[in-house]
Scaffold this motif. Structure first.
Motif, PDB file in Angstrom:
ATOM      1  N   GLN A  94       0.838  -1.199   0.000  1.00  0.00           N
ATOM      2  CA  GLN A  94       0.000   0.000   0.000  1.00  0.00           C
ATOM      3  C   GLN A  94       0.873   1.248   0.000  1.00  0.00           C
ATOM      4  OE1 GLN A  94      -2.957  -0.061   3.141  1.00  0.00           O
ATOM      5  NE2 GLN A  94      -3.165  -2.281   3.036  1.00  0.00           N
ATOM      6  N   GLU A 172      -3.459  -3.816  -1.981  1.00  0.00           N
ATOM      7  CA  GLU A 172      -4.123  -2.511  -2.105  1.00  0.00           C
ATOM      8  C   GLU A 172      -3.162  -1.472  -2.707  1.00  0.00           C
ATOM      9  OE1 GLU A 172      -7.194  -1.944  -1.759  1.00  0.00           O
ATOM     10  OE2 GLU A 172      -8.098  -3.000  -0.086  1.00  0.00           O
ATOM     11  N   SER A 175      -4.454   2.248  -2.749  1.00  0.00           N
ATOM     12  CA  SER A 175      -5.222   2.813  -1.632  1.00  0.00           C
ATOM     13  C   SER A 175      -4.608   4.080  -1.056  1.00  0.00           C
ATOM     14  CB  SER A 175      -5.394   1.775  -0.519  1.00  0.00           C
ATOM     15  OG  SER A 175      -4.146   1.448   0.046  1.00  0.00           O
TER      16      SER A 175
END
Length: 253
Positions: A94, A172, A175
């Motif tokens: 992320q 992710e 994100s």
């Protein structure tokens, strides 16, 4: 890669409650689900960034990060052995986790140089090729603070690709990005998928999951609730929890 009856607890809290997963060569598997469903914990076990409490995580039939002794006990493998496994299993996080004091090119060459994957000229040439692939060759001499979030994430993808992994894990990857920067990262990932790279992608980007993934896994409360081909899961979900989740997230996308 294969995950069999995987369980993971943090203290008295069981986060993964018997997860099974199969990832075939050349396949893009998207893992979707609400926050707290265990998606990130699960993907981090695929390269032993998190250990499993019980069950198995296998790469080419070999346990990842541990060995099973003749008595049936688990033994953590050496850092050297784990590093060899991780050469084949790339990871994009992320947060970009780039070295702030190194240029984009130096970030991409760092791991291959440490592992002596090639001579210096070959390592640099490969790194530039990966930066070119993600559209970042023109920024090779820039430092992370000189790059946007989307550019930093593309450098992070190039860094993982520089090790020529068999499998790429994405946790992710968009994100932490501003909305206008998301597409540039997803376009790179879509290109990698079209080249046949095996990918496991934890994502909240439903359009990517629907259009790019071959197989979609819906997790909730530490279990795989439903899985199947992308079109089938999105167009005709069978489980009420899947239906409820997709109704909610598709309304906001």
């Amino acid at each position: 890669m294969t995950v069999v009856n995987e369980r993971k607890s943090f203290g008295t809290t069981e986060v993964l409650k018997g997860v099974d997963l199969k990832v075939h060569k050349g396949e893009v598997v998207a893992v979707i689900g609400p926050s707290g469903s265990g998606k990130t914990t699960m993907i981090r076990t695929l390269n032993a960034m998190e250990s499993v409490t019980s069950g198995d995580v296998l790469y080419r039939g070999v346990p990842v990060g541990y060995k099973v002794t003749s008595s049936g006990a688990r033994k953590v493998v050496s850092d050297k052995e784990l590093s060899r496994t991780r050469e084949n299993i790339g990871m994009v996080f992320q947060q970009f986790n780039l070295f702030p004091h190194k240029t984009a090119l130096e970030n991409v060459t760092f791991a291959p140089t440490q592992l002596r994957k090639a001579n210096a000229a070959g390592t640099t040439a490969n790194a530039m090729a990966q930066l070119e692939k993600v559209g970042m060759a023109a920024h090779a001499q820039k430092y992370p603070h000189q790059l946007s979030g989307g550019q930093q994430q593309r450098v992070a993808i190039a860094r993982a690709l520089a090790m020529s992994p068999d499998v790429m894990l994405f946790d992710e990857p968009t994100s932490a990005l501003d909305p206008e920067l998301v597409d540039e990262v997803l376009q790179v990932m879509t290109g990698l998928a079209s080249e046949g790279l095996t990918m496991v992608v934890v994502t909240h980007e439903m359009r990517f999951a629907r259009e790019v993934a071959d197989w979609v896994v819906f997790m909730d409360q530490g279990v795989v609730v439903e899985e199947g081909p992308a079109a089938q899961l999105f167009d005709n979900p069978q489980h009420e929890r899947t239906q409820r989740f997709l109704t909610r997230v598709m309304a906001t996308n």
